[in-house]
Design a protein around this motif. Structure first.
Motif, PDB file in Angstrom:
ATOM      1  N   SER A 180       0.835  -1.195   0.000  1.00 20.11           N
ATOM      2  CA  SER A 180       0.000   0.000   0.000  1.00 20.11           C
ATOM      3  C   SER A 180       0.869   1.244   0.000  1.00 20.11           C
ATOM      4  O   SER A 180       2.043   1.197   0.355  1.00 20.11           O
ATOM      5  N   GLY A 181       0.281   2.367  -0.387  1.00 20.22           N
ATOM      6  CA  GLY A 181       1.020   3.622  -0.516  1.00 20.22           C
ATOM      7  C   GLY A 181       0.915   4.094  -1.954  1.00 20.22           C
ATOM      8  O   GLY A 181       0.029   3.686  -2.712  1.00 20.22           O
ATOM      9  N   ASP A 182       1.829   4.970  -2.353  1.00 12.57           N
ATOM     10  CA  ASP A 182       1.802   5.530  -3.700  1.00 12.57           C
ATOM     11  C   ASP A 182       2.478   4.561  -4.665  1.00 12.57           C
ATOM     12  O   ASP A 182       3.600   4.777  -5.130  1.00 12.57           O
ATOM     13  N   VAL A 183       1.796   3.459  -4.956  1.00 13.26           N
ATOM     14  CA  VAL A 183       2.346   2.384  -5.780  1.00 13.26           C
ATOM     15  C   VAL A 183       1.676   2.399  -7.153  1.00 13.26           C
ATOM     16  O   VAL A 183       0.457   2.481  -7.264  1.00 13.26           O
ATOM     17  N   ARG A 184       2.498   2.307  -8.205  1.00 11.27           N
ATOM     18  CA  ARG A 184       1.962   2.294  -9.573  1.00 11.27           C
ATOM     19  C   ARG A 184       1.929   0.902 -10.176  1.00 11.27           C
ATOM     20  O   ARG A 184       1.105   0.611 -11.038  1.00 11.27           O
ATOM     21  N   GLN A 185       2.867   0.035  -9.768  1.00 12.20           N
ATOM     22  CA  GLN A 185       2.944  -1.296 -10.367  1.00 12.20           C
ATOM     23  C   GLN A 185       3.898  -2.146  -9.533  1.00 12.20           C
ATOM     24  O   GLN A 185       4.873  -1.631  -8.973  1.00 12.20           O
ATOM     25  N   ARG A 199       9.380  -8.719 -14.269  1.00 12.49           N
ATOM     26  CA  ARG A 199       8.219  -8.520 -15.120  1.00 12.49           C
ATOM     27  C   ARG A 199       7.083  -7.958 -14.268  1.00 12.49           C
ATOM     28  O   ARG A 199       6.992  -8.249 -13.086  1.00 12.49           O
ATOM     29  N   PRO A 200       6.183  -7.174 -14.869  1.00  9.28           N
ATOM     30  CA  PRO A 200       5.022  -6.704 -14.110  1.00  9.28           C
ATOM     31  C   PRO A 200       4.235  -7.882 -13.536  1.00  9.28           C
ATOM     32  O   PRO A 200       4.111  -8.929 -14.171  1.00  9.28           O
ATOM     33  N   CYS A 201       3.714  -7.707 -12.333  1.00  7.43           N
ATOM     34  CA  CYS A 201       2.963  -8.772 -11.701  1.00  7.43           C
ATOM     35  C   CYS A 201       1.910  -8.160 -10.778  1.00  7.43           C
ATOM     36  O   CYS A 201       1.968  -6.985 -10.445  1.00  7.43           O
ATOM     37  N   ASP A 219       9.854 -18.462  -4.120  1.00 11.43           N
ATOM     38  CA  ASP A 219      11.158 -17.814  -3.975  1.00 11.43           C
ATOM     39  C   ASP A 219      11.273 -16.692  -5.006  1.00 11.43           C
ATOM     40  O   ASP A 219      12.075 -16.731  -5.936  1.00 11.43           O
ATOM     41  N   THR A 220      10.441 -15.675  -4.816  1.00  8.20           N
ATOM     42  CA  THR A 220      10.327 -14.562  -5.766  1.00  8.20           C
ATOM     43  C   THR A 220      10.607 -13.251  -5.064  1.00  8.20           C
ATOM     44  O   THR A 220      10.188 -13.037  -3.921  1.00  8.20           O
ATOM     45  N   GLN A 221      11.346 -12.372  -5.739  1.00  2.00           N
ATOM     46  CA  GLN A 221      11.561 -11.019  -5.221  1.00  2.00           C
ATOM     47  C   GLN A 221      10.485 -10.112  -5.801  1.00  2.00           C
ATOM     48  O   GLN A 221      10.168 -10.194  -6.984  1.00  2.00           O
ATOM     49  N   VAL A 222       9.920  -9.248  -4.954  1.00  2.16           N
ATOM     50  CA  VAL A 222       8.873  -8.320  -5.378  1.00  2.16           C
ATOM     51  C   VAL A 222       9.400  -6.896  -5.236  1.00  2.16           C
ATOM     52  O   VAL A 222       9.915  -6.511  -4.179  1.00  2.16           O
ATOM     53  N   ALA A 223       9.283  -6.122  -6.303  1.00  4.97           N
ATOM     54  CA  ALA A 223       9.649  -4.709  -6.292  1.00  4.97           C
ATOM     55  C   ALA A 223       8.405  -3.887  -6.572  1.00  4.97           C
ATOM     56  O   ALA A 223       7.446  -4.365  -7.182  1.00  4.97           O
ATOM     57  N   ALA A 224       8.400  -2.634  -6.106  1.00 10.58           N
ATOM     58  CA  ALA A 224       7.247  -1.749  -6.302  1.00 10.58           C
ATOM     59  C   ALA A 224       7.693  -0.477  -6.993  1.00 10.58           C
ATOM     60  O   ALA A 224       8.559   0.243  -6.490  1.00 10.58           O
ATOM     61  N   GLN A 225       7.092  -0.192  -8.153  1.00 11.50           N
ATOM     62  CA  GLN A 225       7.307   1.094  -8.813  1.00 11.50           C
ATOM     63  C   GLN A 225       6.424   2.115  -8.119  1.00 11.50           C
ATOM     64  O   GLN A 225       5.202   1.910  -7.986  1.00 11.50           O
ATOM     65  N   LEU A 226       7.012   3.205  -7.653  1.00 11.27           N
ATOM     66  CA  LEU A 226       6.289   4.196  -6.861  1.00 11.27           C
ATOM     67  C   LEU A 226       5.976   5.426  -7.700  1.00 11.27           C
ATOM     68  O   LEU A 226       6.567   5.644  -8.763  1.00 11.27           O
TER      69      LEU A 226
END
Length: 229
Positions: A180-185, A199-201, A219-226
């Motif tokens: 949650s927060g100012d997340v775009r993808q 990849r986008p998920c 075993d996946t790393q998750v990143a957030a585009q803000l």
């Protein structure tokens, strides 16, 4: 290459990045993520919360709140198939001039009872003994040093990881994550691979972005585009 792809690549290979989280002096140093520091103290003094409905019967659920300061406020739940006696916490290394990622105000509970553990965790793994066999673990902390961006105006900031790794014996089950927060993808990639595989998920649901991963994808790393800050 997309802006977020460039931001992820540049952030992780240590090219021109600006870390938006608080600077880390050392694991034992004084940290002040702002008003949310006091929020965290109040939270850990309250009774241990009930497991969220999103926690699977076997697996993990992570809720990450991206604060305006760039600090991540994380609650991480784990429910195991067989009882475990310890868990190991650690952050993936992120090269760059801002220093390594660090989780502070770390609190660990087993079956609803607080256990003794480290106050801070960085890229050096720390093992927490749970005081006996347990199937339910709750870890909460503030995570800094993970939000990077290209030069101002060149792209959106990216939280290149959204939680610590929490390992235990016989690790099984699904992984569910909500940001949650100012997340775009959200972007995902398998940890053995490089960030080039991101990849986008996930999808937006209400005010959150969510990604539900199967046992084979755990075993996946998750990143957030803000959003731009």
């Amino acid at each position: 290459m997309t802006k977020v792809g460039r931001a992820l690549r540049i952030g992780l290979v240590g090219a021109v990045v600006v870390v938006l989280a608080s600077a880390v002096n050392s694991l034992g140093g004084t940290r002040d993520p702002g008003a949310h520091r006091h929020h965290r103290h109040q939270q850990v003094q309250a009774p241990e919360p009930r497991p969220p409905d999103a926690l699977p019967a076997t697996g993990a659920y992570v809720h990450t709140r991206v604060l305006e300061s760039g600090v991540l406020d994380v609650d991480q739940w784990l429910r195991t198939r067989a009882p475990v006696r310890e868990v190991t916490l650690g952050a993936d290394p992120i090269p760059g001039p801002g220093g390594p990622p660090v989780a502070t105000f770390v609190r660990v509970a087993a079956d609803g009872e607080a256990v003794t553990g480290p106050d801070a965790v960085g890229i050096q793994p720390r093992t927490v003994h749970l005081g006996g066999p347990t199937r339910l673990v709750h870890v909460s902390y503030l995570l800094t040093g993970v939000v990077v961006r290209e030069e101002p105006g060149a792209g959106d900031p990216v939280a290149v990881m959204t939680s610590l790794g929490v390992d235990h014996s016989g690790r099984q089950g699904t992984l569910r994550e909500s940001v949650s927060g100012d997340v775009r993808q959200l972007h995902c990639w398998p940890r053995p691979a490089t960030v080039a595989a991101a990849r986008p998920c996930g999808h937006r649901q209400g005010d959150d972005w969510r990604v539900w991963l199967t046992e084979s994808q755990r075993d996946t790393q998750v990143a957030a585009q803000l959003g731009s800050q």
